[in-house]
Design an enzyme around this catalytic site. Structure first.
Site, PDB file in Angstrom:
ATOM      1  N   HIS A  47       0.718  -1.218   0.090  1.00  0.00           N
ATOM      2  CA  HIS A  47      -0.053  -0.097   0.100  1.00  0.00           C
ATOM      3  C   HIS A  47       0.832   1.182  -0.199  1.00  0.00           C
ATOM      4  CE1 HIS A  47      -3.887  -2.036   0.680  1.00  0.00           C
ATOM      5  NE2 HIS A  47      -3.022  -3.106   1.495  1.00  0.00           N
ATOM      6  N   ASN A  65     -10.218  -2.580   2.203  1.00  0.00           N
ATOM      7  CA  ASN A  65     -10.146  -2.588   0.677  1.00  0.00           C
ATOM      8  C   ASN A  65     -11.383  -2.268  -0.103  1.00  0.00           C
ATOM      9  OD1 ASN A  65      -7.165  -3.434   0.664  1.00  0.00           O
ATOM     10  ND2 ASN A  65      -7.516  -5.424   0.858  1.00  0.00           N
TER      11      ASN A  65
END
Length: 487
Positions: A54, A127
């Site tokens: 990420h 997510n």
């Protein structure tokens, strides 16, 4: 308004910021030039370790407003009153690529949300898909290694990606999400967000419910085809960042409606599959969506590094009324995220403004002290041990969430099997929900990757997973791979 004076780090005025000090006009530079040495040394240290996953991200501030009464399910203060608003910070991200990667790529998107509640910070680290590739954290480092750049070639290798998936049949559901249309959102504003994991809510009576979070975009779902994404990634690598910043600056504030699914704790043991398996969803027919509130983003950060790059989220940041479940992947993340921040940002990362709780004046109230970059001046009358006789912070005696009953022997165990606890049934159901056009794009995307895999046994194992999900699904991917290889 008078011109501000440029200074060194110690506050001394700088006489010349255009020329370095030297021994004569053409002579060597002088080490006594404090401003030059300090400026170069500071520049060398501007970057910190990027997130191991990420890394590429964007963020914005906003608020969450409760629109529906859920006080019967949780006593969390920020969810207990219709109309109540809580400040939030939301960080979006891609997963596999580096900080300099493009936004418009086929990759899951992070949806990490920090609620600055009156009882402390609550982090919901999710997510844009409701499921994940694996269900045990012991596989996570291997999974990420397979998806990131190969240590020899320095690029993402289809051989590595599909080899790991070949040995991980539980990934088939998430692969079907990723390789379908929703694998490349048109922007962060045009995608949903999910908590993905199962969590626990506890109400004021001590009754507990397992919960899943769904943030439905109010802008509508918009996605990019592989060709559209490749073009956009080349023309504007920061396309999602650009879109988010410009929309908020124009006053077009993106929003999402939060719904939850709720399962009474007593029903979990006898449900037809493991409800804590993050590779599966709970069917809405069994546990329908219940609306909770609305999330709005309305303010851009002033400094991307300070507020987005240094933002730290941990699934272990709970508030009273909310807690974890036995979800194995969640349990692993409870440790891993905070530990990653301690490595990347230091042990005092919670003192940074974007991470600091607003519920406690002056920051967190505990007996942690010192460490690199300690900025909280606790000394003199603030004792660094507990218990003490000086009115220092004391425990409440009230757990954040209800305890979970456990039984069995210690050791490594396979995930519990239930009647329909296989790896493929939900992947097949997702495939059958797609339109014919969506199926064609899914098959083309999968075949494009599989056709680049060098080992036939890896291709065959992946095809077997798609056949197990749905015979038509497997047949179409197999035929598409064969056609590409013959070309």
């Amino acid at each position: 308004m008078s011109q501000r004076v440029l200074t060194t780090e110690s506050g001394a005025p700088v006489a010349d910021n255009q020329n370095s000090a030297s021994a004569g006009i053409g002579g060597p530079l002088l080490i006594q030039d404090q401003h030059l040495i300090e400026k170069l040394a500071r520049f060398n240290r501007e970057r910190i370790p990027e997130r191991v996953v990420h890394a590429r991200g964007s963020g914005a501030y906003g608020h969450f407003e409760v629109t529906d009464d859920v006080s019967g399910f949780t006593h969390a203060d920020f969810l207990n009153t219709v109309g109540k608003r809580t400040e939030v910070f939301l960080r979006f991200s891609t997963v596999a690529d580096s900080l300099g990667g493009a936004d418009a790529v086929r990759d899951p998107r992070g949806f990490a949300l920090k609620f600055y509640t009156e009882e402390g910070n609550y982090d919901l680290v999710g997510n844009n898909t409701p499921v994940f590739f694996i269900k045990d954290p012991i596989k996570f480092p291997d999974f990420i290694h397979s998806q990131k750049r190969d240590p020899f070639t320095g690029r993402q290798e289809p051989d590595n990606v599909f080899d790991f998936w070949a040995h991980s049949p539980e990934a088939t559901h998430q692969i079907t999400w990723l390789m379908g249309d929703r694998g490349i959102p048109a922007s962060y504003r045009h995608m949903d967000g999910f908590g993905s994991h199962t969590y626990q809510w506890t109400n004021a009576r001590g009754e507990s419910f397992f919960v899943k979070y769904h943030f439905k975009t109010d802008q509508g779902i918009r996605c990019l085809t592989a060709d559209e994404a490749a073009k956009l990634a080349g023309e504007d690598p920061t396309s999602h960042q650009t879109d988010l910043v410009q929309a908020i600056e124009r006053g077009v504030y993106p929003s999402w409606t939060l719904h939850v699914q709720l399962m009474p704790v007593a029903e979990a043991a006898n449900y037809r599959f493991n409800p804590f398996d993050v590779t599966k969803v709970w069917p809405h027919a069994d546990y329908p969506l219940k609306r909770v509130g609305r999330l709005v983003l309305d303010r851009n950060p002033d400094n991307v590094f300070a507020e987005v790059e240094q933002a730290a989220f941990s699934p272990n940041n709970f508030v009273p009324g909310i807690g974890p479940s036995p979800d194995k992947m969640l349990q692993g993340r409870l440790f891993a995220y905070a530990d990653a921040h301690r490595y990347r940002l230091g042990v005092n990362h919670t003192q940074l403004a974007v991470n600091a709780p607003k519920a406690v004046p002056g920051g967190a109230a505990n007996y942690g002290r010192d460490g690199l970059m300690a900025a909280n001046p606790q000394g003199r009358y603030a004792k660094n041990y507990e218990p003490n006789s000086y009115d220092g912070p004391a425990e409440t005696g009230t757990p954040l969430a209800a305890p979970l009953a456990v039984s069995g022997h210690t050791g490594t165990h396979e995930a519990p099997l239930h009647t329909k606890d296989d790896h493929f049934v939900q992947a097949g159901a997702l495939y059958r929900l797609m339109s014919e056009d969506e199926k064609q794009r899914l098959v083309a995307n999968l075949a494009g990757g599989l056709s680049q895999v060098s080992r036939n046994d890896v291709v065959e194992k992946n095809l077997a997973h798609f056949h197990a999900a749905d015979p038509e699904y497997g047949k179409r991917v197999e035929e598409a791979v064969r056609a590409l290889r013959e070309d």
